[in-house]
Write a protein that holds these residues in place. Structure first.
Motif, PDB file in Angstrom:
ATOM      1  N   ARG A  65     -33.309 136.055  99.848  1.00  0.00           N
ATOM      2  CA  ARG A  65     -33.099 136.729 101.133  1.00  0.00           C
ATOM      3  C   ARG A  65     -31.704 136.365 101.493  1.00  0.00           C
ATOM      4  O   ARG A  65     -31.172 137.058 102.151  1.00  0.00           O
ATOM      5  CB  ARG A  65     -34.416 136.276 102.088  1.00  0.00           C
ATOM      6  CG  ARG A  65     -35.594 136.867 101.991  1.00  0.00           C
ATOM      7  CD  ARG A  65     -36.455 136.451 103.105  1.00  0.00           C
ATOM      8  NE  ARG A  65     -36.652 135.105 103.441  1.00  0.00           N
ATOM      9  CZ  ARG A  65     -37.699 134.250 102.967  1.00  0.00           C
ATOM     10  NH1 ARG A  65     -38.350 134.836 101.899  1.00  0.00           N
ATOM     11  NH2 ARG A  65     -37.662 132.957 102.894  1.00  0.00           N
ATOM     12  N   HIS A  66     -31.171 135.029 101.322  1.00  0.00           N
ATOM     13  CA  HIS A  66     -29.782 134.692 101.642  1.00  0.00           C
ATOM     14  C   HIS A  66     -29.027 135.534 100.838  1.00  0.00           C
ATOM     15  O   HIS A  66     -28.006 135.865 101.655  1.00  0.00           O
ATOM     16  CB  HIS A  66     -29.740 133.159 101.575  1.00  0.00           C
ATOM     17  CG  HIS A  66     -28.456 132.681 101.786  1.00  0.00           C
ATOM     18  ND1 HIS A  66     -28.129 132.259 102.862  1.00  0.00           N
ATOM     19  CD2 HIS A  66     -27.446 132.140 100.804  1.00  0.00           C
ATOM     20  CE1 HIS A  66     -26.643 132.015 102.864  1.00  0.00           C
ATOM     21  NE2 HIS A  66     -26.462 131.911 101.508  1.00  0.00           N
ATOM     22  N   MET A  67     -29.200 135.709  99.574  1.00  0.00           N
ATOM     23  CA  MET A  67     -28.171 136.525  98.761  1.00  0.00           C
ATOM     24  C   MET A  67     -28.216 137.914  99.338  1.00  0.00           C
ATOM     25  O   MET A  67     -27.161 138.403  99.524  1.00  0.00           O
ATOM     26  CB  MET A  67     -28.452 136.206  97.524  1.00  0.00           C
ATOM     27  CG  MET A  67     -28.229 134.792  96.803  1.00  0.00           C
ATOM     28  SD  MET A  67     -28.677 134.601  95.249  1.00  0.00           S
ATOM     29  CE  MET A  67     -27.864 135.943  94.424  1.00  0.00           C
ATOM     30  N   LEU A  68     -29.245 138.407  99.623  1.00  0.00           N
ATOM     31  CA  LEU A  68     -29.510 139.681 100.103  1.00  0.00           C
ATOM     32  C   LEU A  68     -28.652 140.014 101.391  1.00  0.00           C
ATOM     33  O   LEU A  68     -28.154 141.095 101.486  1.00  0.00           O
ATOM     34  CB  LEU A  68     -30.685 140.314 100.015  1.00  0.00           C
ATOM     35  CG  LEU A  68     -31.071 141.738 100.359  1.00  0.00           C
ATOM     36  CD1 LEU A  68     -30.451 142.873  99.343  1.00  0.00           C
ATOM     37  CD2 LEU A  68     -32.388 141.984 100.467  1.00  0.00           C
ATOM     38  N   SER A  69     -28.820 139.318 102.428  1.00  0.00           N
ATOM     39  CA  SER A  69     -28.249 139.185 103.599  1.00  0.00           C
ATOM     40  C   SER A  69     -26.558 139.134 103.523  1.00  0.00           C
ATOM     41  O   SER A  69     -26.076 139.793 104.238  1.00  0.00           O
ATOM     42  CB  SER A  69     -28.732 138.214 104.695  1.00  0.00           C
ATOM     43  OG  SER A  69     -28.455 137.083 104.254  1.00  0.00           O
ATOM     44  N   HIS A  70     -26.324 138.104 102.713  1.00  0.00           N
ATOM     45  CA  HIS A  70     -24.859 138.146 102.468  1.00  0.00           C
ATOM     46  C   HIS A  70     -24.439 139.319 101.795  1.00  0.00           C
ATOM     47  O   HIS A  70     -23.081 139.584 102.128  1.00  0.00           O
ATOM     48  CB  HIS A  70     -24.534 136.701 101.732  1.00  0.00           C
ATOM     49  CG  HIS A  70     -23.105 136.605 101.295  1.00  0.00           C
ATOM     50  ND1 HIS A  70     -22.284 136.017 102.301  1.00  0.00           N
ATOM     51  CD2 HIS A  70     -22.479 136.492 100.097  1.00  0.00           C
ATOM     52  CE1 HIS A  70     -20.829 135.967 101.510  1.00  0.00           C
ATOM     53  NE2 HIS A  70     -21.252 136.118 100.363  1.00  0.00           N
ATOM     54  N   MET A  71     -24.970 139.713 100.810  1.00  0.00           N
ATOM     55  CA  MET A  71     -24.498 141.004 100.229  1.00  0.00           C
ATOM     56  C   MET A  71     -24.270 142.208 101.123  1.00  0.00           C
ATOM     57  O   MET A  71     -23.459 142.986 101.215  1.00  0.00           O
ATOM     58  CB  MET A  71     -25.382 141.420  98.861  1.00  0.00           C
ATOM     59  CG  MET A  71     -24.973 142.702  98.332  1.00  0.00           C
ATOM     60  SD  MET A  71     -23.340 142.421  97.403  1.00  0.00           S
ATOM     61  CE  MET A  71     -24.116 142.000  95.654  1.00  0.00           C
TER      62      MET A  71
END
Length: 90
Positions: free
Chosen positions: A36-42
């Protein structure tokens, strides 16, 4: 030395208590947290790029490419069915 150890222990306990007080889905180490963290950052990164940036162009082409691939696969399946239905010529 004992004061330093006690301060470090109190600090560690404070960090653990703070981490446990957060909702489970926001805790580091919770299942899916990193994804979730990586997706929101992307998503934030892509939103900040100009419209003609290569990553945005690739993302805009992917749905068209997927539809084209599905069409090709459907045509190949139809061709296979037709070829299986033919009898070999002696």
């Amino acid at each position: 030395m004992n004061r330093l150890f006690a301060a470090a222990l109190a600090g560690a306990a404070g960090v653990i208590a703070w981490n446990l007080s957060r909702p489970a889905r926001h805790r580091p180490g919770a299942p899916g947290w990193m994804a979730r963290h990586m997706l929101s950052h992307m998503e934030r990164m892509l939103a900040s790029l100009p419209d003609n940036a290569p990553p945005k162009l690739v993302m805009s082409v992917l749905p068209k490419l997927q539809a084209q691939n599905e069409t090709i696969i459907a045509l190949l399946r139809e061709q296979n069915e037709l070829l299986r239905g033919q009898r070999p010529i002696p």
